[in-house]
Design a protein around this motif. Structure first.
Motif, mmCIF file in Angstrom:
data_model
loop_
_atom_site.group_PDB
_atom_site.id
_atom_site.type_symbol
_atom_site.label_atom_id
_atom_site.label_comp_id
_atom_site.label_asym_id
_atom_site.label_seq_id
_atom_site.Cartn_x
_atom_site.Cartn_y
_atom_site.Cartn_z
ATOM 1 N N ILE A 29 0.568 -9.769 -11.714
ATOM 2 C CA ILE A 29 1.453 -8.685 -12.142
ATOM 3 C C ILE A 29 1.074 -8.340 -13.581
ATOM 4 O O ILE A 29 1.143 -9.187 -14.480
ATOM 5 N N VAL A 30 0.647 -7.099 -13.781
ATOM 6 C CA VAL A 30 0.035 -6.695 -15.046
ATOM 7 C C VAL A 30 0.919 -5.683 -15.759
ATOM 8 O O VAL A 30 1.440 -4.735 -15.147
ATOM 9 N N ASP A 31 1.082 -5.897 -17.064
ATOM 10 C CA ASP A 31 1.776 -4.925 -17.913
ATOM 11 C C ASP A 31 0.759 -3.852 -18.313
ATOM 12 O O ASP A 31 -0.007 -4.006 -19.239
ATOM 13 N N SER A 32 0.737 -2.751 -17.551
ATOM 14 C CA SER A 32 -0.290 -1.739 -17.772
ATOM 15 C C SER A 32 -0.132 -0.994 -19.092
ATOM 16 O O SER A 32 -1.036 -0.267 -19.481
ATOM 17 N N THR A 33 0.986 -1.167 -19.777
ATOM 18 C CA THR A 33 1.195 -0.454 -21.043
ATOM 19 C C THR A 33 0.712 -1.258 -22.243
ATOM 20 O O THR A 33 0.794 -0.796 -23.370
ATOM 21 N N SER A 34 0.205 -2.491 -22.011
ATOM 22 C CA SER A 34 -0.121 -3.381 -23.129
ATOM 23 C C SER A 34 -1.604 -3.422 -23.436
ATOM 24 O O SER A 34 -2.066 -4.297 -24.157
ATOM 25 N N PRO A 103 11.710 2.544 -5.099
ATOM 26 C CA PRO A 103 11.649 2.251 -6.542
ATOM 27 C C PRO A 103 10.625 1.190 -6.930
ATOM 28 O O PRO A 103 10.645 0.730 -8.058
ATOM 29 N N GLY A 104 9.754 0.742 -6.023
ATOM 30 C CA GLY A 104 8.725 -0.236 -6.377
ATOM 31 C C GLY A 104 9.272 -1.612 -6.666
ATOM 32 O O GLY A 104 8.920 -2.234 -7.666
ATOM 33 N N THR A 105 10.114 -2.114 -5.771
ATOM 34 C CA THR A 105 10.777 -3.401 -5.994
ATOM 35 C C THR A 105 9.866 -4.568 -5.652
ATOM 36 O O THR A 105 8.834 -4.425 -4.989
ATOM 37 N N LEU A 136 4.873 -0.177 -9.255
ATOM 38 C CA LEU A 136 5.901 -1.184 -9.472
ATOM 39 C C LEU A 136 6.901 -0.681 -10.509
ATOM 40 O O LEU A 136 6.558 0.062 -11.429
ATOM 41 N N ALA A 137 8.135 -1.119 -10.359
ATOM 42 C CA ALA A 137 9.173 -0.745 -11.319
ATOM 43 C C ALA A 137 8.792 -1.229 -12.712
ATOM 44 O O ALA A 137 8.128 -2.251 -12.877
ATOM 45 N N GLY A 138 9.209 -0.466 -13.724
ATOM 46 C CA GLY A 138 8.931 -0.839 -15.113
ATOM 47 C C GLY A 138 7.536 -0.491 -15.564
ATOM 48 O O GLY A 138 7.076 -1.004 -16.584
ATOM 49 N N GLY A 139 6.837 0.356 -14.805
ATOM 50 C CA GLY A 139 5.502 0.769 -15.202
ATOM 51 C C GLY A 139 4.440 -0.300 -15.048
ATOM 52 O O GLY A 139 3.357 -0.194 -15.617
ATOM 53 N N ARG A 140 4.735 -1.341 -14.265
ATOM 54 C CA ARG A 140 3.761 -2.408 -14.090
ATOM 55 C C ARG A 140 2.839 -2.111 -12.910
ATOM 56 O O ARG A 140 3.103 -1.241 -12.079
ATOM 57 N N THR A 141 1.750 -2.873 -12.848
ATOM 58 C CA THR A 141 0.750 -2.743 -11.796
ATOM 59 C C THR A 141 0.465 -4.124 -11.245
ATOM 60 O O THR A 141 0.517 -5.121 -11.981
ATOM 61 N N ALA A 142 0.168 -4.203 -9.961
ATOM 62 C CA ALA A 142 -0.212 -5.476 -9.344
ATOM 63 C C ALA A 142 -1.661 -5.407 -8.899
ATOM 64 O O ALA A 142 -2.158 -4.348 -8.509
ATOM 65 N N VAL A 143 -2.332 -6.537 -8.981
ATOM 66 C CA VAL A 143 -3.697 -6.657 -8.475
ATOM 67 C C VAL A 143 -3.736 -7.872 -7.553
ATOM 68 O O VAL A 143 -3.390 -8.986 -7.971
ATOM 69 N N LEU A 144 -4.144 -7.645 -6.324
ATOM 70 C CA LEU A 144 -4.262 -8.724 -5.345
ATOM 71 C C LEU A 144 -5.729 -8.954 -5.013
ATOM 72 O O LEU A 144 -6.448 -8.009 -4.666
ATOM 73 N N GLY A 419 -7.796 -5.644 -20.975
ATOM 74 C CA GLY A 419 -6.997 -5.485 -22.175
ATOM 75 C C GLY A 419 -5.507 -5.513 -21.945
ATOM 76 O O GLY A 419 -4.735 -5.573 -22.896
ATOM 77 N N CYS A 420 -5.071 -5.487 -20.686
ATOM 78 C CA CYS A 420 -3.644 -5.487 -20.368
ATOM 79 C C CYS A 420 -3.171 -6.914 -20.094
ATOM 80 O O CYS A 420 -3.851 -7.675 -19.395
ATOM 81 N N ARG A 421 -2.020 -7.249 -20.606
ATOM 82 C CA ARG A 421 -1.490 -8.600 -20.435
ATOM 83 C C ARG A 421 -1.075 -8.841 -18.987
ATOM 84 O O ARG A 421 -0.408 -8.024 -18.363
ATOM 85 N N VAL A 422 -1.489 -10.001 -18.468
ATOM 86 C CA VAL A 422 -1.053 -10.425 -17.137
ATOM 87 C C VAL A 422 0.249 -11.194 -17.307
ATOM 88 O O VAL A 422 0.285 -12.253 -17.934
ATOM 89 N N ASP A 423 1.339 -10.656 -16.767
ATOM 90 C CA ASP A 423 2.657 -11.277 -16.939
ATOM 91 C C ASP A 423 2.878 -12.448 -15.998
ATOM 92 O O ASP A 423 3.539 -13.428 -16.366
ATOM 93 N N GLN A 424 2.368 -12.331 -14.789
ATOM 94 C CA GLN A 424 2.592 -13.375 -13.784
ATOM 95 C C GLN A 424 1.332 -13.543 -12.939
ATOM 96 O O GLN A 424 0.621 -12.568 -12.682
ATOM 97 N N ILE A 425 1.080 -14.786 -12.534
ATOM 98 C CA ILE A 425 -0.023 -15.082 -11.614
ATOM 99 C C ILE A 425 0.518 -15.981 -10.508
ATOM 100 O O ILE A 425 1.021 -17.074 -10.775
#
Length: 489
Positions: A29-34, A103-105, A136-144, A419-425
């Motif tokens: 789960i990536v913070d695409s704004t960071s 809503p991208g839950t 994803l909600a909150g402007g985040r992106t997921a990579v699988l 360059g984007c922070r990975v919030d969760q793995i």
């Protein structure tokens, strides 16, 4: 140079089939704004989109060469399959774009991951896929990332998710990759090469032909030989796991869910009750399985247990401290494992924790509960005309050895993707035949992240396990000394 699959990789390759697909994966789960303003890969910083991800993957594939190779089987099984460069490799086939509806839950994301992990890989291409999941909600992106287990069989074989992430936002600088595929070998040359290799070890060749691994062998002799080898290699099989609906005929349909708990509070629990950090995590899992057992039947007997298999390194003296040194991996690694029992029949969370700690200490040092590195029933020579049969026989022998596998990653420090922070793995664990549930445990950042993968037809209420995990953790965090004096009241 001939590049054969190792014996263990060949086992995983042949284990694929109806009702099982030996896949593993990583969900980030990536913070695409960071994102940073620039990166060393000459990929646009601060923007994680499909074109930039494809470009990043293309450049990083030089770190994971198997991801541009296909598996080629040798005629008549006269040798283990080969890794061969894919002459028609197309990165855009493997890197794919998807999106969640609003809503991208988290629930929508988990359902999508379950469906993606249910689909088999195309065995005529390199055995992996990567999905950029937007919305994803909150402007985040997921990579699988979704990889066949045979791609990451050895300690030197990294998963693509590890190759595309970095320790810092700036990333790393790599030389330009001018990869050109080697000419694929002809089936004739593969067969001749396998025979030539066999001739250098004629005793193995004759033994394989006459005793169960050759094309004229009796299948039942293979089964007999397999049974004897497994009995010798895995002693715990004589002590069968408890009967459980979690060991049943499975399908390829999956369910997936995740949950996380604060790492700092896990350390507090370990200090309070004078046990290890990993004892606490095992006890949390025991509480989850207790609640699930109560949800599928009227009662749970006091002495009831669920048997799990855990990497032996989870008991090493320098692990389980609740500290992440950043040097670890979140993907499953080969190595010895042990089986231990989780006392799901115990209703006191503190007593359950003490029992979990005691059993794990006892069994991790017991040869009767310890596996060596789990090798397939394939000789090093690699003559495997009944490779699929032998691998499935190996899997079936393990059916009653344990109920649930737990994949335990090393502690990992903060990671960045372009360059984007990975919030969760979250590690997506492998769910093999005769297993209806698999669990992964990751230490990442300030939390411990759990992922559950289950057979959709058996564990129909898997999403509830996320709630069970939080409840199990909370009862330990709030527990006082019930008949037992904690180390730090």
């Amino acid at each position: 140079m001939v590049n054969r699959l190792s014996a263990e990789d060949a086992m995983y390759y042949f284990l694929d089939g109806p009702g099982t697909s030996v896949l593993t994966g990583a969900l980030m789960i990536v913070d695409s704004t960071s994102g940073a303003s620039a990166s060393s890969d000459s990929v646009r910083g601060g923007q994680l989109d499909y074109p930039s991800l494809v470009s990043l993957v293309e450049r990083r594939l030089q770190l994971v060469p198997r991801y541009r190779q296909v598996v080629k089987e040798v005629a008549l099984g006269l040798g283990r399959p080969l890794w061969v460069d894919d002459p028609e490799f197309d990165v855009t086939y493997h890197v794919r774009l998807s999106a969640l509806p609003q809503p991208g839950t988290a629930k929508q994301l988990e359902e999508l991951i379950a469906r993606l992990m249910s689909r088999p890989l195309d065995r005529t291409r390199p055995l992996w896929e990567m999905y950029l999941i937007e919305g994803l909600a909150g402007g985040r992106t997921a990579v699988l990332t979704k990889s066949h287990r045979c791609l990451i069989g050895g300690p030197a074989d990294r998963d693509l998710s590890e190759a595309v992430t970095d320790d810092t936002p700036a990333g790393r600088s790599l030389d330009e990759d001018l990869w050109m595929p080697s000419s694929p070998p002809k089936q004739t040359s593969m067969t001749v090469g396998a025979l030539a290799e066999a001739i250098t070890r004629p005793r193995d060749l004759v033994d394989s032909l006459l005793r169960g691994n050759g094309p004229v062998a009796d299948v039942w002799s293979v089964a007999d030989k397999s049974a004897r080898l497994v009995t010798s290699a895995v002693q715990q099989l004589v002590d069968a796991a408890p009967d459980s609906p979690l060991n049943t005929v499975t399908t390829s349909a999956r369910l997936f869910t995740t949950a996380e708990i604060p790492r700092r509070d896990c350390v507090k629990i370990a200090n309070r009750f004078d046990c290890t950090f990993n004892d606490v995590l095992l006890a949390v899992v025991a509480g989850v399985l207790r609640r699930w057992s109560l949800s599928v039947k009227d009662s749970v007997s006091h002495g009831e247990t669920v048997r799990v298999i855990v990497p032996l390194r989870a008991r090493d003296a320098d692990t389980g401290s609740g500290r992440s040194d950043g040097a670890g991996s979140w993907m499953p690694a080969s190595g010895p494992e042990f089986v231990t029992d989780l006392p799901v029949g115990e209703d006191s969370p503190v007593v359950r924790l003490m029992q979990v700690a005691g059993l794990a200490d006892r069994y991790s040092g017991s040869s009767s509960r310890l596996t060596s590195e789990m090798k397939p029933l394939l000789p090093e020579l690699g003559i495997v005309p009944f490779g699929e049969f032998s691998s499935r026989a190996f899997s079936n022998m393990f059916q009653r050895a344990y109920n649930v596998p737990i994949f335990w990653s090393d502690g990992v420090s903060e990671r960045f993707l372009k360059g984007c922070r990975v919030d969760q793995i979250y590690t997506v664990p492998t769910l093999s035949a005769q297993r209806a549930l698999a669990i992964s445990v990751n230490e990442y950042g300030d939390s411990v992240q759990f992922a559950f993968l289950a057979d959709r037809s058996v564990v129909t209420d898997l999403p509830a396990m996320a709630g069970y995990l939080v409840e199990s953790f909370d009862e330990l965090l709030q527990a006082g000394p019930v008949g037992l004096a904690p180390k730090h009241p």
